[in-house]
Design an enzyme around this catalytic site. Sequence first.
Site, PDB file in Angstrom:
ATOM      1  N   GLY A  46       0.832  -1.199   0.000  1.00 57.09           N
ATOM      2  CA  GLY A  46       0.000   0.000   0.000  1.00 57.09           C
ATOM      3  C   GLY A  46       0.865   1.248   0.000  1.00 57.09           C
ATOM      4  O   GLY A  46       2.025   1.217   0.427  1.00 57.09           O
ATOM      5  N   GLN A  51       3.006  10.053   0.800  1.00 55.37           N
ATOM      6  CA  GLN A  51       4.325   9.417   0.710  1.00 55.37           C
ATOM      7  C   GLN A  51       5.053   9.731  -0.594  1.00 55.37           C
ATOM      8  O   GLN A  51       6.245   9.448  -0.715  1.00 55.37           O
ATOM      9  CB  GLN A  51       4.200   7.901   0.876  1.00 55.37           C
ATOM     10  CG  GLN A  51       3.774   7.490   2.273  1.00 55.37           C
ATOM     11  CD  GLN A  51       3.589   5.994   2.369  1.00 55.37           C
ATOM     12  OE1 GLN A  51       2.572   5.469   1.943  1.00 55.37           O
ATOM     13  NE2 GLN A  51       4.566   5.292   2.921  1.00 55.37           N
ATOM     14  N   CYS A  93       6.417   0.068   6.872  1.00 53.87           N
ATOM     15  CA  CYS A  93       5.943   1.184   6.065  1.00 53.87           C
ATOM     16  C   CYS A  93       7.064   1.569   5.110  1.00 53.87           C
ATOM     17  O   CYS A  93       8.228   1.605   5.512  1.00 53.87           O
ATOM     18  CB  CYS A  93       5.612   2.348   6.995  1.00 53.87           C
ATOM     19  SG  CYS A  93       5.106   3.838   6.131  1.00 53.87           S
ATOM     20  N   LEU A  94       6.729   1.868   3.866  1.00 51.44           N
ATOM     21  CA  LEU A  94       7.768   2.210   2.887  1.00 51.44           C
ATOM     22  C   LEU A  94       8.507   3.493   3.264  1.00 51.44           C
ATOM     23  O   LEU A  94       9.629   3.710   2.814  1.00 51.44           O
ATOM     24  CB  LEU A  94       7.174   2.330   1.484  1.00 51.44           C
ATOM     25  CG  LEU A  94       6.577   1.040   0.893  1.00 51.44           C
ATOM     26  CD1 LEU A  94       6.016   1.306  -0.502  1.00 51.44           C
ATOM     27  CD2 LEU A  94       7.604  -0.077   0.835  1.00 51.44           C
ATOM     28  N   HIS A 135      -3.816   1.360   7.685  1.00 47.99           N
ATOM     29  CA  HIS A 135      -2.494   1.999   7.707  1.00 47.99           C
ATOM     30  C   HIS A 135      -2.459   3.182   6.722  1.00 47.99           C
ATOM     31  O   HIS A 135      -1.956   4.263   7.058  1.00 47.99           O
ATOM     32  CB  HIS A 135      -1.445   0.934   7.349  1.00 47.99           C
ATOM     33  CG  HIS A 135      -0.046   1.428   7.247  1.00 47.99           C
ATOM     34  ND1 HIS A 135       0.948   1.046   8.128  1.00 47.99           N
ATOM     35  CD2 HIS A 135       0.562   2.270   6.361  1.00 47.99           C
ATOM     36  CE1 HIS A 135       2.085   1.644   7.779  1.00 47.99           C
ATOM     37  NE2 HIS A 135       1.878   2.376   6.716  1.00 47.99           N
ATOM     38  N   GLU A 136      -3.011   2.974   5.517  1.00 45.22           N
ATOM     39  CA  GLU A 136      -2.938   4.024   4.494  1.00 45.22           C
ATOM     40  C   GLU A 136      -3.878   5.192   4.803  1.00 45.22           C
ATOM     41  O   GLU A 136      -3.529   6.345   4.547  1.00 45.22           O
ATOM     42  CB  GLU A 136      -3.214   3.456   3.098  1.00 45.22           C
ATOM     43  CG  GLU A 136      -2.291   2.327   2.641  1.00 45.22           C
ATOM     44  CD  GLU A 136      -0.810   2.600   2.829  1.00 45.22           C
ATOM     45  OE1 GLU A 136      -0.394   3.774   2.850  1.00 45.22           O
ATOM     46  OE2 GLU A 136      -0.051   1.622   2.986  1.00 45.22           O
ATOM     47  N   HIS A 139      -2.185   7.467   7.066  1.00 46.74           N
ATOM     48  CA  HIS A 139      -1.248   8.362   6.366  1.00 46.74           C
ATOM     49  C   HIS A 139      -1.942   9.636   5.881  1.00 46.74           C
ATOM     50  O   HIS A 139      -1.385  10.735   5.975  1.00 46.74           O
ATOM     51  CB  HIS A 139      -0.655   7.673   5.133  1.00 46.74           C
ATOM     52  CG  HIS A 139       0.594   6.890   5.398  1.00 46.74           C
ATOM     53  ND1 HIS A 139       1.741   7.461   5.869  1.00 46.74           N
ATOM     54  CD2 HIS A 139       0.888   5.576   5.224  1.00 46.74           C
ATOM     55  CE1 HIS A 139       2.687   6.530   5.977  1.00 46.74           C
ATOM     56  NE2 HIS A 139       2.188   5.371   5.597  1.00 46.74           N
TER      57      HIS A 139
HETATM   58 NI    NI Z   1       3.039   3.475   5.439  1.00 47.58          NI
END
Ligand code: NI
Length: 171
Positions: A46, A51, A93-94, A135-136, A139
Amino acid sequence: MTNKGVIIFGDPVLRKKALQVAKIDDRIRDLSARMFEVMKKARGVGLAANQVGALERLVVIDTNRGETKGHCFTLINPEIIGAKGGVKLEEGCLSFPDVSAEVERPEKIGFAATGLDGKKFEFEAEGILARAVQHEIDHLNGVLFIDHLGITKKMLLKKQLEELKKLSKKS
Ligand code: NI
């Protein structure tokens, strides 16, 4: 190692609230396509627009993993409309390369969103999909997975997080 094209923890854009998408036009379609590319390269499940530096309420999700068939979505203006249970799962998380931690979240959720075709839809999710969507959406509200950790776990990650902040200042 950082994930190419993904903004790293420490950058203020990750703490900002993304704005509602009013119109699905080429700009939004391009953003979605670009985000899918970045997510794929980084092998993420995701990615939220914050991001990649865009403060739009747009999320891409792809839970397909090798032989395991999952779901692939662009979620515009997504919202959680119901939640059940609670489960602890290892989460990463990226924007936090090489950091992961167990996070407790509802196990099953219902969510509503608009697709790239402009149609609103509702979906029930569990497992990795429920996890990724929560999670997204966090963000988009400037909330990061480390915000869900207890003080002890956060202390343990302190050094790693400081390193990431340094890295984000350099890039
Ligand atoms: Ni993340």
